[in-house]
Design a protein around this motif. Structure first.
Motif, PDB file in Angstrom:
ATOM      1  N   TRP A 188      -7.713 -45.658   9.846  1.00 35.81           N
ATOM      2  CA  TRP A 188      -6.956 -44.544  10.426  1.00 35.81           C
ATOM      3  C   TRP A 188      -7.858 -43.323  10.463  1.00 35.81           C
ATOM      4  N   GLY A 189      -7.913 -42.696  11.606  1.00 37.48           N
ATOM      5  CA  GLY A 189      -8.711 -41.488  11.745  1.00 37.48           C
ATOM      6  C   GLY A 189      -8.173 -40.617  12.866  1.00 37.48           C
ATOM      7  N   MET A 190      -8.721 -39.419  12.955  1.00 38.20           N
ATOM      8  CA  MET A 190      -8.263 -38.479  13.963  1.00 38.20           C
ATOM      9  C   MET A 190      -8.984 -38.744  15.280  1.00 38.20           C
ATOM     10  N   ASP A 191      -8.209 -38.884  16.321  1.00 38.41           N
ATOM     11  CA  ASP A 191      -8.749 -39.018  17.672  1.00 38.41           C
ATOM     12  C   ASP A 191      -9.063 -37.601  18.156  1.00 38.41           C
ATOM     13  N   GLU A 192     -10.341 -37.275  18.215  1.00 44.18           N
ATOM     14  CA  GLU A 192     -10.770 -35.917  18.575  1.00 44.18           C
ATOM     15  C   GLU A 192     -10.317 -35.521  19.973  1.00 44.18           C
ATOM     16  N   ASP A 193     -10.321 -36.463  20.914  1.00 42.37           N
ATOM     17  CA  ASP A 193      -9.882 -36.147  22.277  1.00 42.37           C
ATOM     18  C   ASP A 193      -8.415 -35.733  22.297  1.00 42.37           C
ATOM     19  N   THR A 194      -7.583 -36.482  21.591  1.00 45.84           N
ATOM     20  CA  THR A 194      -6.166 -36.138  21.515  1.00 45.84           C
ATOM     21  C   THR A 194      -5.969 -34.792  20.850  1.00 45.84           C
ATOM     22  N   HIS A 195      -6.678 -34.550  19.749  1.00 48.26           N
ATOM     23  CA  HIS A 195      -6.555 -33.284  19.030  1.00 48.26           C
ATOM     24  C   HIS A 195      -6.991 -32.111  19.916  1.00 48.26           C
ATOM     25  N   ASN A 196      -8.103 -32.264  20.618  1.00 49.96           N
ATOM     26  CA  ASN A 196      -8.581 -31.196  21.501  1.00 49.96           C
ATOM     27  C   ASN A 196      -7.618 -30.928  22.641  1.00 49.96           C
ATOM     28  N   CYS A 197      -7.017 -31.991  23.159  1.00 50.51           N
ATOM     29  CA  CYS A 197      -6.027 -31.837  24.224  1.00 50.51           C
ATOM     30  C   CYS A 197      -4.796 -31.078  23.722  1.00 50.51           C
ATOM     31  N   LEU A 198      -4.299 -31.437  22.548  1.00 48.01           N
ATOM     32  CA  LEU A 198      -3.146 -30.740  21.963  1.00 48.01           C
ATOM     33  C   LEU A 198      -3.470 -29.276  21.696  1.00 48.01           C
ATOM     34  N   HIS A 199      -4.658 -29.010  21.196  1.00 42.81           N
ATOM     35  CA  HIS A 199      -5.110 -27.647  20.909  1.00 42.81           C
ATOM     36  C   HIS A 199      -5.123 -26.811  22.200  1.00 42.81           C
ATOM     37  N   SER A 200      -5.684 -27.375  23.256  1.00 44.12           N
ATOM     38  CA  SER A 200      -5.750 -26.671  24.543  1.00 44.12           C
ATOM     39  C   SER A 200      -4.364 -26.426  25.119  1.00 44.12           C
ATOM     40  N   LYS A 201      -3.514 -27.439  25.041  1.00 45.62           N
ATOM     41  CA  LYS A 201      -2.149 -27.299  25.573  1.00 45.62           C
ATOM     42  C   LYS A 201      -1.361 -26.242  24.796  1.00 45.62           C
ATOM     43  N   LEU A 202      -1.576 -26.174  23.485  1.00 47.52           N
ATOM     44  CA  LEU A 202      -0.885 -25.163  22.684  1.00 47.52           C
ATOM     45  C   LEU A 202      -1.308 -23.767  23.127  1.00 47.52           C
ATOM     46  N   ILE A 203      -2.595 -23.552  23.299  1.00 47.53           N
ATOM     47  CA  ILE A 203      -3.085 -22.234  23.736  1.00 47.53           C
ATOM     48  C   ILE A 203      -2.525 -21.891  25.116  1.00 47.53           C
ATOM     49  N   GLN A 204      -2.547 -22.839  26.037  1.00 47.45           N
ATOM     50  CA  GLN A 204      -1.998 -22.605  27.374  1.00 47.45           C
ATOM     51  C   GLN A 204      -0.515 -22.246  27.305  1.00 47.45           C
ATOM     52  N   SER A 205       0.222 -22.950  26.456  1.00 44.51           N
ATOM     53  CA  SER A 205       1.657 -22.709  26.321  1.00 44.51           C
ATOM     54  C   SER A 205       1.945 -21.344  25.718  1.00 44.51           C
ATOM     55  N   ILE A 206       1.139 -20.951  24.751  1.00 42.16           N
ATOM     56  CA  ILE A 206       1.318 -19.634  24.125  1.00 42.16           C
ATOM     57  C   ILE A 206       1.140 -18.542  25.175  1.00 42.16           C
ATOM     58  N   LEU A 207       0.081 -18.645  25.952  1.00 40.57           N
ATOM     59  CA  LEU A 207      -0.226 -17.616  26.935  1.00 40.57           C
ATOM     60  C   LEU A 207       0.772 -17.618  28.101  1.00 40.57           C
ATOM     61  N   ALA A 208       1.344 -18.767  28.416  1.00 43.73           N
ATOM     62  CA  ALA A 208       2.290 -18.873  29.531  1.00 43.73           C
ATOM     63  C   ALA A 208       3.735 -18.601  29.120  1.00 43.73           C
ATOM     64  N   PHE A 209       3.983 -18.487  27.807  1.00 43.67           N
ATOM     65  CA  PHE A 209       5.339 -18.306  27.282  1.00 43.67           C
ATOM     66  C   PHE A 209       5.950 -17.023  27.832  1.00 43.67           C
ATOM     67  N   LYS A 210       7.134 -17.131  28.418  1.00 42.88           N
ATOM     68  CA  LYS A 210       7.848 -15.961  28.961  1.00 42.88           C
ATOM     69  C   LYS A 210       8.655 -15.314  27.857  1.00 42.88           C
ATOM     70  N   VAL A 211       8.268 -14.087  27.526  1.00 44.22           N
ATOM     71  CA  VAL A 211       8.944 -13.366  26.439  1.00 44.22           C
ATOM     72  C   VAL A 211      10.021 -12.490  26.997  1.00 44.22           C
TER      73      VAL A 211
END
Length: 84
Positions: free
Chosen positions: A61-84
């Motif tokens: 069992w180990g961390m899939d770096e591609d999946t982790h990087n994708c989640l990290h990028s999507k989180l940043i995109q979602s934060i910036l796109a969040f309508k407040v």
């Protein structure tokens, strides 16, 4: 802002991010963005765990770096796109 970040996020019993942190991250403030990413870090890590094989064919069992990087990028995109 550092005092506000530390005291509000460390002592929050429900694990929710304080609204001022969300607003600051949404505006692109680096420290607030780091707090949000850190808040979701262990969740992203657990979502990134996969059965992997080494060169000898052993499975572990180990961390899939591609999946982790994708989640990290999507989180940043979602934060910036969040309508407040």
């Amino acid at each position: 802002m550092n005092g506000m970040i530390n005291s509000n996020t460390e002592n929050n019993e429900r694990g929710l991010l304080p609204y001022p942190i969300i607003l600051a991250a949404n505006k692109g403030e680096a420290e607030a963005m780091k707090v949000v990413i850190q808040h979701y870090g262990s969740y992203m890590n657990s979502l990134s765990m996969r059965k992997l094989r080494d060169e000898q064919g052993n499975t572990y069992w180990g961390m899939d770096e591609d999946t982790h990087n994708c989640l990290h990028s999507k989180l940043i995109q979602s934060i910036l796109a969040f309508k407040v």
